[in-house]
Design a protein around this motif. Structure first.
Motif, PDB file in Angstrom:
ATOM      1  N   GLN A 123       0.790  -1.244   0.037  1.00  0.00           N
ATOM      2  CA  GLN A 123       0.108   0.105   0.020  1.00  0.00           C
ATOM      3  C   GLN A 123       0.943   1.331   0.030  1.00  0.00           C
ATOM      4  OE1 GLN A 123       1.120  -1.497   2.783  1.00  0.00           O
ATOM      5  NE2 GLN A 123       0.325  -0.464   4.580  1.00  0.00           N
TER       6      GLN A 123
ATOM      7  N   THR B 121      -2.061   4.883   3.837  1.00  0.00           N
ATOM      8  CA  THR B 121      -3.346   4.537   3.415  1.00  0.00           C
ATOM      9  C   THR B 121      -4.230   3.454   3.905  1.00  0.00           C
ATOM     10  OG1 THR B 121      -2.685   3.225   1.307  1.00  0.00           O
ATOM     11  CG2 THR B 121      -2.777   5.687   1.276  1.00  0.00           C
TER      12      THR B 121
ATOM     13  N   ALA C 118      -8.103   2.735   3.950  1.00  0.00           N
ATOM     14  CA  ALA C 118      -8.812   2.461   2.584  1.00  0.00           C
ATOM     15  C   ALA C 118      -8.730   1.065   2.268  1.00  0.00           C
ATOM     16  CB  ALA C 118      -7.964   3.404   1.840  1.00  0.00           C
ATOM     17  N   TRP C 119      -7.328   0.283   2.535  1.00  0.00           N
ATOM     18  CA  TRP C 119      -7.683  -1.018   1.907  1.00  0.00           C
ATOM     19  C   TRP C 119      -8.508  -1.920   2.887  1.00  0.00           C
ATOM     20  CZ3 TRP C 119      -5.713  -4.850   5.069  1.00  0.00           C
ATOM     21  CH2 TRP C 119      -4.660  -4.432   5.841  1.00  0.00           C
TER      22      TRP C 119
ATOM     23  N   CYS D  12     -11.986  -1.339   2.139  1.00  0.00           N
ATOM     24  CA  CYS D  12     -12.311  -2.124   0.761  1.00  0.00           C
ATOM     25  C   CYS D  12     -12.612  -3.673   1.222  1.00  0.00           C
ATOM     26  CB  CYS D  12     -11.323  -1.993   0.015  1.00  0.00           C
ATOM     27  SG  CYS D  12     -11.549  -2.909  -1.496  1.00  0.00           S
TER      28      CYS D  12
ATOM     29  N   TYR E 252     -16.413   2.201  -0.894  1.00  0.00           N
ATOM     30  CA  TYR E 252     -15.025   1.663  -0.899  1.00  0.00           C
ATOM     31  C   TYR E 252     -14.713   0.460  -1.760  1.00  0.00           C
ATOM     32  CZ  TYR E 252     -13.392   4.806   2.979  1.00  0.00           C
ATOM     33  OH  TYR E 252     -13.037   5.953   3.429  1.00  0.00           O
TER      34      TYR E 252
ATOM     35  N   ALA F 126     -10.578   2.047  -3.917  1.00  0.00           N
ATOM     36  CA  ALA F 126      -9.511   1.947  -2.763  1.00  0.00           C
ATOM     37  C   ALA F 126      -8.118   1.966  -3.617  1.00  0.00           C
ATOM     38  CB  ALA F 126      -9.553   0.801  -2.095  1.00  0.00           C
TER      39      ALA F 126
ATOM     40  N   THR G 111      -4.820   3.571  -2.388  1.00  0.00           N
ATOM     41  CA  THR G 111      -3.785   2.534  -1.818  1.00  0.00           C
ATOM     42  C   THR G 111      -2.694   2.367  -3.046  1.00  0.00           C
ATOM     43  OG1 THR G 111      -4.764   0.679  -2.412  1.00  0.00           O
ATOM     44  CG2 THR G 111      -5.268   1.638  -0.341  1.00  0.00           C
TER      45      THR G 111
ATOM     46  N   TYR H  34     -11.341   7.096   5.670  1.00  0.00           N
ATOM     47  CA  TYR H  34      -9.754   7.093   5.367  1.00  0.00           C
ATOM     48  C   TYR H  34      -9.381   8.583   5.564  1.00  0.00           C
ATOM     49  CZ  TYR H  34      -5.851   8.247   2.131  1.00  0.00           C
ATOM     50  OH  TYR H  34      -4.984   8.809   1.743  1.00  0.00           O
TER      51      TYR H  34
END
Lengths: 353, 543
Positions: B75, B79, B82-83, B86, B119, B124, B128, B414
């Motif tokens: 990533q 971030t 965000a993952w 997701c 997301y 994402a 990321t 995020y």
């Protein structure tokens, strides 16, 4: 043990569970079977043949470390046939290299020495073979003396199966056989991370701490079990010490969470304890520089200054940074001191860093 | 740990180290485990090698564990939320959640569904830099495992969004029913030997031992009785970063530092030095004359762990004995004895004769330690909560219910890191530890062999970035951030990925924290050590 399985070892009826080996059952019931290559936690290899036992009705002796326990098996662990086989095996092992206990740093913690004594083996029956590989001592921690290696393979299992660093393996064939790092290079040029798992697994004096020839041997030191002071895993280990000096650290194979494993810091990073730069007396600042002082003077000074700042600015003008290194008891007393004695909740430590 | 405590009511590793070898899937993120927790990393590697566990590594660096990983997600620094969001999105979308667990033990699924709906893997991926299909693949691998464990370290928490990152990971574990079961859990690996214990013991500004809040009147009354004082302060105190904030009316005027080296360990070294210089009085208690101790008005010599008795609490909440091997060096004394003797000078005697006396008092005022005494710790230690003398300890938390009853999904958004790369500072810098040294190096750098294996600070840089900057291996460079500049050698390494460089923080002469950003996570007060923007320039070799 409710599966109802029993077997007989040396005439004793013993319960066991599915999946256990003869060695597992014997160890569970405190019956001695010698081993050399067997490394708890790694798959058994049955290589050294020292754990052989007599199974009634079987033509050959069986290696206890790989033979599954079976219902109604009858085992003899020290029959004349077994003892003769072990003697021969030991004599062959003693002929692999130079096993001179007088000069060996591992004397007193050597499986070969212990078993040669137990079975009263004549070490000179076979002519010792010439040592083919030179000692390696070019890294700061681990010395590899190939003249004492019996090729049991425990170090390879420790490296590849327990620590899974895959730095060493068996190399060459026949009398040239050797435990080698990739391409037969020195450890420091390999994937080795100096955890020393191989050293702890070595049953003889082949893999030893670099400084061991300048250190007292095992019976000259005391050992104390404690918890490693580095990361948060909390490995259990023994400190070997004499006259106020630490000489060696050994993982405790009996205890969670590490069951004997350590890392390079835990096993070799203990010299700071006896470092000459340790603070040995209190210091107080005078005319801009620090000078040695007695405890009385230093503590009086701390009390005076903290007290006077508290008087003029209130307790919240004081703060304590406790430590993530010291003991629970130290931290508890520190926060009690902040709250009950100084009267402030200004206490923290570097948990977040 | 504030994030985990918020969701689950407890901020510790939920499962045990031995559980690692029971997991079907291991998700390791923000943890260079083989270097920071090598013995625990061995358990991860064994799980993969001998037990067929699947390993997912999420880390911007090509750390050694990636060699064992089935999936490596790289990533962009900072971030993480965000993952994670997701993965939540994909799991809900593909209906892979643990419906029974969600129904019976959690609250707020609808809100979570709504929250993570934007997301998508594509969205994402834009943040990321992780390919969308890899995010989907990861979500499936994690969600379909009968038991999956999440392991993380400071790579998750040392961000301005640190608390949010942790809460998002907890959402993930809850959604898939991975709490309270063997081989599951959300597991922060604590970096220092007794950081767990220091928290447990109340070396924190807002709680007494066992996380009993100072703001609650009953707790204050109870502790005041136990400690034999009329009253106790009710206002929560300052965090470390607040105490070192420096000037102003509320600033502390005197600091008593025990076994810490904030000059090296805190962000923005110049600022920390200045704050310490502004103090009217500084006492430092340590085993060495550290960078911080050399600024002190009084220095008190403490004992090392080999010279005293006591207990440490490890990352899996296991309270274990520390036993004295040798006599204290010189005039040094155990920390508790020094503090006890200071207490007497203030007219508050604490008549402890041994560390065991202290543990008895700890057990009497701390519910989660109530069943702990030295005799019971003798063989294997005990994992808290251990609430009475017959209690066997607790290897797995939350197996029946959460401290708060049902756990609520947190729905974290995020937020980008506090600092961004730009034309002036084009590279991301992240910091951390190396295998051969520990923390500020005050111990390990006294060990000759460890210094031989790693003598000096090296900036780790990818071959591509090195080529672009015209650098060769072992070149000396100056590294600049918006806060300061250090000089270090370069190590070109395939472990670094383009765009991000790494510096360990053990070395005083090239202190990484001259560069790092003191921007804090608003809840936990953790500085953003893992992301800042830097510029690198080759230096002419002198002498």
């Amino acid at each position: 043990m409710n599966s109802g399985n029993t077997m007989q070892i040396n005439g004793q009826n013993l319960p066991f569970q599915e999946g256990m080996t003869i060695l597992d059952v014997a160890r569970l019931h405190n019956i001695f079977i010698p081993t050399m290559c067997h490394l708890p936690g790694a798959p058994p290899t049955g290589a050294c043949r020292l754990c052989v036992v007599e199974v009634q009705g079987a033509r050959n002796l069986a290696a206890a470390c790989v033979t599954p326990a079976q219902r109604d098996m009858q085992i003899n662990t020290e029959s004349p046939r077994v003892v003769n086989s072990r003697r021969l095996t030991l004599q062959l092992l003693l002929a692999v290299g130079e096993h001179d206990c007088l000069l060996c740093p591992s004397s007193g913690q050597c499986v070969l020495q212990d078993l040669a004594y137990r079975y009263q083996v004549n070490p000179k029956r076979f002519a010792p073979r010439t040592v083919m590989h030179r000692t390696e001592a070019v890294n700061p921690f681990i010395l590899r003396d190939f003249s004492k290696c019996v090729l049991c393979g425990r170090c390879v299992q420790a490296c590849c199966d327990i620590q899974v660093n895959d730095a060493i393996s068996h190399a060459y064939r026949g009398i040239k056989s050797k435990i080698a790092a990739a391409g037969d290079r020195p450890l420091k040029e390999s994937d080795c991370v100096f955890c020393g798992e191989c050293m702890q697994a070595c049953p003889v004096g082949s893999i030893i701490p670099v400084e061991s020839r300048q250190s007292p041997r095992i019976w000259e030191t005391h050992k104390v079990k404690t918890t490693c002071g580095y990361c948060g895993v909390g490995c259990q280990m023994y400190l070997h010490h004499r006259d106020g000096v630490l000489y060696r650290v050994e993982g405790d194979i009996q205890s969670p969470p590490n069951y004997g494993s350590l890392c390079v810091k835990g096993r070799f990073g203990f010299r700071f304890v006896n470092s000459s730069s340790r603070l040995q007396t209190p210091l107080v600042r005078e005319n801009g520089s620090l000078r040695p002082a007695g405890w009385q003077e230093a503590l009086d000074r701390v009390h005076e200054r903290l007290d006077s700042i508290r008087q003029s600015h209130g307790p919240d003008a004081l703060g304590i940074l406790a430590s993530a290194r010291t003991t629970n008891e130290d931290s508890y007393v520190a926060q009690k001191f902040a709250r009950a004695v100084l009267g402030t909740n200004n206490i923290d430590h570097c948990a977040r860093l | 740990m504030a994030g985990l405590a918020r969701v689950l009511g407890s901020g510790a590793m939920t499962n045990s180290i031995s559980d690692i070898e029971k997991a079907h899937v291991l998700l390791v993120t923000g943890s260079n485990t083989t270097e920071t927790h090598p013995v625990l990393a061995a358990a991860i590697k064994r799980a993969v090698k001998h037990r067929g566990a699947k390993l997912i590594v999420v880390d911007p660096r090509r750390i050694k564990l990636t060699r064992f990983a089935h999936i490596w997600l790289r990533q962009n620094p900072g971030t993480d939320t965000a993952w994670i969001n997701c993965l939540l999105h994909v799991i809900i979308n593909e209906d892979m959640l643990d419906q029974e667990f969600v129904d019976n033990r959690t609250r707020g699924l609808d809100r979570l569904r709504e929250h993570v709906s934007r997301y998508t893997p594509e969205y994402a991926a834009g943040i990321t830099g992780i390919p969308p299909e890899k995010l989907v693949q990861t979500a499936r691998m994690y969600a379909r495992a009968p038991a999956a464990a999440i392991l993380y370290t400071m790579g998750i928490t040392q961000h301005t969004s640190g608390t949010g990152n942790v809460m998002a990971l907890a959402d993930l574990a809850m959604l898939c029913g991975n709490l309270g079961i063997p081989g599951g859990g959300v597991n922060p690996l604590r970096g220092q030997n007794n950081v767990q214990g220091a928290c447990d013991m109340g070396a924190l500004p807002d709680v007494y031992s066992g996380y009993q809040k100072v703001a609650v009147p009953e707790n204050r009354d109870k502790m005041a009785r136990a400690w034999n004082v009329k009253s106790l302060p009710h206002k929560p105190g300052l965090k470390l970063t607040g105490m070192l904030a420096g000037s102003g009316e509320d600033a502390v005027k005197a600091l008593y530092v025990i076994g810490e080296n904030p000059v090296l360990s805190d962000p923005d070294v110049q600022h920390t030095r200045q704050a310490l210089q502004n103090l009217e009085f500084l006492v430092v208690q340590d085993i060495f004359l550290t960078e911080t101790a050399s600024m002190a008005d009084v220095v008190l010599p403490a004992c090392s762990f080999a010279e005293k008795d006591g207990t440490f609490t490890n990352t899996e909440r296991r309270v274990q004995r520390v036993r004295q091997a040798i006599d204290p060096l010189g005039e040094s004394r155990p920390d508790w004895i020094i503090i006890r003797d200071l207490g007497s000078r203030f007219g508050h005697p604490m008549p402890y004769r041994s560390s065991q006396d202290i543990m008895q008092e700890i057990a009497s005022v701390t519910p989660s330690y109530a069943g702990i005494d030295y005799l019971r710790l003798e063989k294997k230690g005990l994992q808290w909560p251990c609430t009475h003398q017959e209690h066997p300890g607790t290897p797995i938390l939350h197996s029946r219910e959460f401290a708060s009853g049902r756990a609520e999904f947190q729905c974290v958004d995020y937020t980008p890191p506090a600092e961004k790369i730009d034309a002036d500072y084009p590279l991301w810098l992240t910091t951390g530890r190396s295998l051969y040294h520990y923390h500020t190096g005050s111990m390990t750098r006294k060990v000759r062999g460890l210094n031989t294996l790693e003598r000096e600070c090296c900036l780790e840089i990818s071959p591509q970035d090195a080529q672009e900057a015209g650098l060769n291996d072992q070149d000396r460079v100056s590294v600049r951030s918006r806060r300061g500049e250090i000089s270090t050698r370069v190590r070109i390494s395939p472990a670094a990925v383009p765009g991000t460089v790494f510096i360990p923080f053990h070395f005083a002469e090239a202190a990484a924290n001259v560069l790092t950003n003191p921007a804090l996570d608003p809840v936990a007060g953790v500085p953003e050590y893992k992301v800042c923007a830097v510029y690198i320039e080759r230096k002419q070799e002198t002498g």
